[in-house]
Structures are given as structure tokens and as C-alpha cells.
Design a protein around this motif. Structure first.
Motif, short mmCIF file in Angstrom:
data_model
loop_
_atom_site.label_atom_id
_atom_site.label_comp_id
_atom_site.label_asym_id
_atom_site.label_seq_id
_atom_site.Cartn_x
_atom_site.Cartn_y
_atom_site.Cartn_z
N GLY A 151 -7.26 12.78 -3.35
CA GLY A 151 -6.08 11.50 -3.82
C GLY A 151 -5.37 10.77 -2.92
N GLN A 152 -5.33 11.85 -1.77
CA GLN A 152 -4.82 11.15 -0.27
C GLN A 152 -5.32 10.05 0.17
OE1 GLN A 152 -1.84 12.81 0.57
NE2 GLN A 152 -2.22 13.46 -1.06
N VAL A 153 -4.45 8.91 0.32
CA VAL A 153 -4.95 7.28 1.17
C VAL A 153 -5.80 7.45 1.75
CG1 VAL A 153 -4.22 4.87 1.57
CG2 VAL A 153 -2.63 6.48 -0.21
N ARG A 154 -7.22 7.17 2.06
CA ARG A 154 -7.49 7.30 3.09
C ARG A 154 -7.38 5.92 3.65
NH1 ARG A 154 -12.00 10.86 3.04
NH2 ARG A 154 -11.02 12.47 2.02
N SER A 155 -7.63 4.58 2.98
CA SER A 155 -6.88 3.41 4.00
C SER A 155 -6.64 2.26 2.30
CB SER A 155 -8.62 2.40 4.51
OG SER A 155 -9.63 2.61 3.39
N PHE A 156 -6.23 1.87 3.17
CA PHE A 156 -5.76 0.61 2.72
C PHE A 156 -5.90 -0.85 3.17
CE2 PHE A 156 -2.46 -2.95 1.86
CZ PHE A 156 -3.03 -3.39 -0.07
N LYS A 157 -6.41 -1.95 2.37
CA LYS A 157 -6.54 -3.22 3.26
C LYS A 157 -6.34 -3.99 2.52
CE LYS A 157 -9.89 -6.15 5.31
NZ LYS A 157 -9.81 -5.36 6.22
N ASN A 158 -5.81 -5.51 2.82
CA ASN A 158 -4.33 -6.08 2.40
C ASN A 158 -5.47 -7.22 2.20
OD1 ASN A 158 -2.37 -7.73 1.92
ND2 ASN A 158 -1.56 -7.56 4.29
N ALA A 159 -5.75 -6.70 1.02
CA ALA A 159 -6.41 -8.29 0.23
C ALA A 159 -5.96 -9.58 -0.60
CB ALA A 159 -7.46 -7.92 -0.47
N GLY A 160 -4.83 -9.23 -0.58
CA GLY A 160 -4.39 -9.71 -1.93
C GLY A 160 -3.83 -9.73 -3.55
N ALA A 161 -4.48 -10.49 -4.49
CA ALA A 161 -4.93 -10.36 -5.62
C ALA A 161 -5.67 -10.30 -5.82
CB ALA A 161 -3.82 -11.58 -6.48
N VAL A 162 -6.25 -8.90 -6.20
CA VAL A 162 -7.50 -8.51 -6.32
C VAL A 162 -7.83 -7.61 -7.71
CG1 VAL A 162 -8.74 -9.01 -4.06
CG2 VAL A 162 -7.62 -6.98 -4.34
N ASN A 163 -8.27 -8.15 -8.81
CA ASN A 163 -8.14 -7.04 -9.72
C ASN A 163 -8.74 -6.55 -10.79
OD1 ASN A 163 -6.25 -8.25 -12.25
ND2 ASN A 163 -7.93 -8.31 -13.82
N ASN A 164 -9.90 -6.63 -10.92
CA ASN A 164 -11.11 -5.57 -10.79
C ASN A 164 -11.96 -5.24 -9.73
OD1 ASN A 164 -10.27 -5.04 -13.60
ND2 ASN A 164 -11.40 -5.43 -14.61
N VAL A 165 -12.68 -3.99 -9.72
CA VAL A 165 -13.62 -3.79 -8.21
C VAL A 165 -14.23 -2.88 -9.07
CG1 VAL A 165 -11.81 -1.43 -7.85
CG2 VAL A 165 -13.39 -2.77 -5.88
N ASP A 166 -15.55 -3.28 -8.00
CA ASP A 166 -16.67 -2.45 -8.20
C ASP A 166 -17.91 -2.34 -7.05
OD1 ASP A 166 -18.69 -0.77 -9.40
OD2 ASP A 166 -19.88 -2.47 -10.70
N LEU A 167 -18.41 -1.17 -6.76
CA LEU A 167 -19.43 -1.05 -5.10
C LEU A 167 -20.52 -0.60 -6.24
CD1 LEU A 167 -19.29 2.45 -5.08
CD2 LEU A 167 -16.85 2.08 -4.29
N VAL A 168 -21.09 -1.09 -5.28
CA VAL A 168 -22.42 -0.43 -4.92
C VAL A 168 -23.60 0.36 -3.42
CG1 VAL A 168 -23.65 -1.84 -6.89
CG2 VAL A 168 -23.97 -3.18 -5.09
N THR A 169 -24.54 0.87 -3.70
CA THR A 169 -24.73 1.48 -2.38
C THR A 169 -26.85 0.42 -2.21
OG1 THR A 169 -24.23 4.06 -2.25
CG2 THR A 169 -26.59 3.35 -1.14
N LEU A 170 -26.09 -0.26 -1.53
CA LEU A 170 -27.66 -1.24 -1.14
C LEU A 170 -28.68 -0.25 -0.65
CD1 LEU A 170 -26.02 -4.36 0.47
CD2 LEU A 170 -25.89 -3.13 -1.73
N GLU A 171 -30.30 -0.60 -0.65
CA GLU A 171 -31.48 0.51 -0.44
C GLU A 171 -31.09 0.50 1.53
OE1 GLU A 171 -34.80 -1.72 -1.12
OE2 GLU A 171 -34.95 -1.79 -2.94
N ASP A 172 -30.24 0.45 1.82
CA ASP A 172 -29.89 0.06 3.65
C ASP A 172 -29.17 1.26 3.81
OD1 ASP A 172 -28.12 -1.53 2.97
OD2 ASP A 172 -28.33 -3.06 4.75
N GLY A 173 -28.53 1.86 2.69
CA GLY A 173 -27.84 3.04 2.72
C GLY A 173 -25.99 2.09 2.70
N THR A 174 -25.84 0.86 2.75
CA THR A 174 -24.75 -0.37 2.98
C THR A 174 -23.84 0.30 1.63
OG1 THR A 174 -25.37 -1.45 4.90
CG2 THR A 174 -23.57 -2.33 2.81
N VAL A 175 -22.46 0.74 1.71
CA VAL A 175 -22.32 0.71 0.40
C VAL A 175 -21.21 -0.78 0.51
CG1 VAL A 175 -20.29 1.72 -0.93
CG2 VAL A 175 -21.89 2.83 1.04
N PHE A 176 -21.42 -1.41 -0.53
CA PHE A 176 -21.21 -2.83 -1.03
C PHE A 176 -20.14 -3.06 -2.15
CE2 PHE A 176 -21.90 -7.07 -2.94
CZ PHE A 176 -21.50 -8.44 -1.50
N VAL A 177 -18.86 -3.36 -1.72
CA VAL A 177 -17.55 -3.34 -2.05
C VAL A 177 -17.01 -4.57 -3.01
CG1 VAL A 177 -15.26 -2.73 -3.17
CG2 VAL A 177 -16.83 -0.86 -1.59
#
Length: 339
Positions: free
Chosen positions: A79-105
Motif C-alpha cells: 500500500g505504500q507509494v512507490r512513485s507519483f506522476k504529475n499527469a494532470g486530469a487522468v481518469n481511468n488507467v490500464d496497463l499491458v506487458t508487451l512482448e519485449d517486456g515493456t510495461v505500457f501504461v
């Protein structure tokens, strides 16, 4: 979406004996963990989570979640914060792991209310840091919901507040560059939608129309069908977040936030047959109320979540700001006798 209590009270007075509907009694589970609250206090700010599953070290899995007034948090399972990204008004989020291992958010971007965008990032799973790639234009209207699909190719659904649904194929993700996207399908529902989830096994898309219910769109089709209506039994408006737990080639469960009465409806796939409801009750940690976004990851997430992790936004978390509660999927399945 929430209606202010003063508005509800006024409506009740005008309606005389009007009452708030409640659905069928839910079974109760309790949270095993919770995140630190988001930074925006005294407002409806926390909204939607997404889960990255660390298969090799499950307890080091991460949760990316939105403060829709400010940006994106990355949390550990403690539950601890690892990081925060000041991205402004972002509402819903999702992520995927690509074939090369990149985690794309990526997240729905509401900075420009007249023209929607998809804000994109990569996630460093060691540090928990997000790196911005750029904003993809996703057409006119206010960006609201968002979800990814990896069926056949990488697709992103931009859910627009007016009911428009635009599906983009992401053709290139390169460090330091805005991803390339091509519009491949446009659909709609009659009124305001938000939550969405794909079944990556066959590309089926589920979308929540907040005051009507859950729509299903088959892969590649532009006409949908209402398969989980608001009935004040399983779903009480608004229907908000959606999550999926696939089993086998077409079985499993779809979970929906029944925000109107602080519960979660569970449906059997592929028929969308309603199975029952559960609520996250107060235990060592608080209950969840007025949930917006939810996420579910199946598999081993460590001793507290041995069969999977369910994450729900908690809209009422006094005396602190809103946060996200973590629940064992095994506990939910046992309470509902799913298996």
C-alpha cells in the motif's frame, strides 16, 4: 459518477416517499490491505486502478492508480507509494506487458474537456517510476473511460463521456516517442459510459453505461447488446468499474461495481448469467463505499492473495482522502461459493 448528497436530498423531498434502491443482499468479505490515500483531499479524486503482476516475485507486484485531479500513483502491495506522476486530469488507467517486456501504461486524459487524449507511459517495475511517452489524440469529447486489449494486436479503447467508444490499434511503442495509433472501430452507447474491460481470449468488449447497465460488443462489431441491465437486484446505478477473471477457453467471471448500493455484482461467462453479489465490509480495515474503478488479477500474488488480487477504489475513507482497498480473490470466491 456521483450525485452530491444535497441534490439527492432535494430530489427525495420532491418525490415524497422516494427511497434509494438497494439490490439483493451481498455476501461480505474484508480487505487484507489498502493503499495510502491519494493526495487530493476533500474531493472525489481517487478513481481507477490497474495491476501489474510480477510473476517471478509475486509480492513485488504493483498497482497503478489515478488521482483524477492530479495524476498517477504507483503502489506496492504493502500500500505504500512507490512513485507519483504529475499527469494532470487522468481518469481511468490500464496497463499491458508487451512482448519485449515493456510495461505500457495508458490513461484517459481529461485535460482538454473538448478533445480527448490518451496519456501514455512506461513503468519501470524495479523502481516503480513512470516515464511519460506522450498524449495520443482520441477525438472530440471529454475523455472518460479506458482499457487495453491484446487480442490479435494491441488495442486501446477511448470511452468518451457522451457515449462514443473509439477503438485504436497501437502500432508502435518506442521509448521517448508518442505511440502511433490508428482508429479501427467506433461504437456508442445511449448515455454516459465509463468502465470497460476486454476479454483477451476472443476480443469481446464489455462497457458500463452508468445508468443503464453492461453492454457487450463482439470483436470487430459496432453494434452491441445490453447483457447486464440495471435491475436494482444485481446492479444499482451507477454501474462503474468492470473486471474479468477468465477460466478456460470461455468461462470465468465478470465483476461490476454496483456503486449505488456499495456492492459488486458477479456474472458467469460467457452467458453473463448473474451469480450474486459481494461487498467489502469493515474489518481491520474499513469498508468500501461508492466504488468507481476496480481491477482484478488472477494467479499468485503472495500469501495474502494466493489466487488473485481484487482492487477497489474506496470513495469514502474518513478521516483521510480516498484510497484503494486490496482483497483476496480466494476470499471472494469462497464467500460466493464460486468454485
Amino acid at each position: 459518477m456521483r450525485i452530491p448528497a444535497t441534490t439527492l436530498a432535494t430530489a427525495a423531498l420532491l418525490a415524497g416517499c422516494a427511497t434509494t434502491p438497494t439490490g439483493l443482499p451481498p455476501v461480505s468479505v474484508v480487505a487484507a490491505g489498502e493503499t495510502e490515500p491519494v493526495g487530493t483531499a476533500n474531493e472525489d479524486a481517487a478513481d481507477d486502478p490497474a495491476i501489474w503482476h510480477n510473476i517471478t516475485d509475486p509480492q513485488q507486484s504493483l498497482i497503478v492508480a489515478t488521482d483524477k485531479k492530479a495524476g498517477l500513483y504507483v503502489y506496492g502491495l504493502d500500500g505504500q507509494v512507490r512513485s507519483f506522476k504529475n499527469a494532470g486530469a487522468v481518469n481511468n488507467v490500464d496497463l499491458v506487458t508487451l512482448e519485449d517486456g515493456t510495461v505500457f501504461v495508458a490513461a484517459s486524459d481529461r485535460i482538454d474537456l473538448a478533445n480527448s487524449h490518451i496519456s501514455t507511459f512506461t513503468l519501470d517495475t524495479q523502481s516503480g517510476e513512470l516515464t511519460a511517452l506522450g498524449r495520443i489524440p482520441s477525438g472530440p469529447g471529454e475523455g472518460y473511460g479506458f482499457c487495453f486489449s491484446q487480442h490479435d494486436s494491441l488495442k486501446a479503447l477511448a470511452v468518451i463521456k457522451d457515449g462514443t467508444l473509439r477503438e485504436y490499434e497501437i502500432t508502435q511503442v518506442t521509448a521517448g516517442e508518442t505511440p502511433q495509433a490508428v482508429l479501427v472501430r467506433e461504437m456508442s452507447v445511449p448515455s454516459q459510459p465509463e468502465g470497460c474491460v476486454y476479454d483477451d481470449r476472443d476480443g469481446t468488449l464489455y462497457v458500463g453505461e452508468e445508468t443503464a447497465g453492461i453492454w457487450r460488443f463482439r470483436d470487430g462489431e459496432t453494434q452491441g447488446e445490453l447483457v447486464g441491465p440495471i435491475d436494482n437486484r444485481y446492479l444499482v446505478a451507477d454501474v462503474e468499474g468492470l473486471a474479468i477473471a477468465p477460466q478456460g477457453s470461455q468461462g470465468g467471471y465478470l465483476i461490476a461495481s454496483s456503486q449505488g448500493d456499495n456492492a459488486y455484482a458477479v456474472y458467469a461467462l460467457p452467458a453473463m448469467a448473474p451469480l450474486g453479489r459481494f461487498a467489502v465490509a469493515a474489518g481491520t480495515l474499513g469498508a468500501t463505499e461508492e466504488t468507481d474503478g476496480i481491477a482484478l488479477g488472477t494467479g499468485n500474488f503472495g500469501p495474502d492473495y494466493p489466487q488473485g488480487l481484487f482492487v477497489a477504489q474506496d470513495g469514502i475513507n474518513p478521516p483521510l482522502a480516498q484510497n484503494f482497498k486490496l482483497v483476496s480473490w480466494a476470499d471472494i470466491k469462497a464467500a460466493m461459493q464460486l468454485d
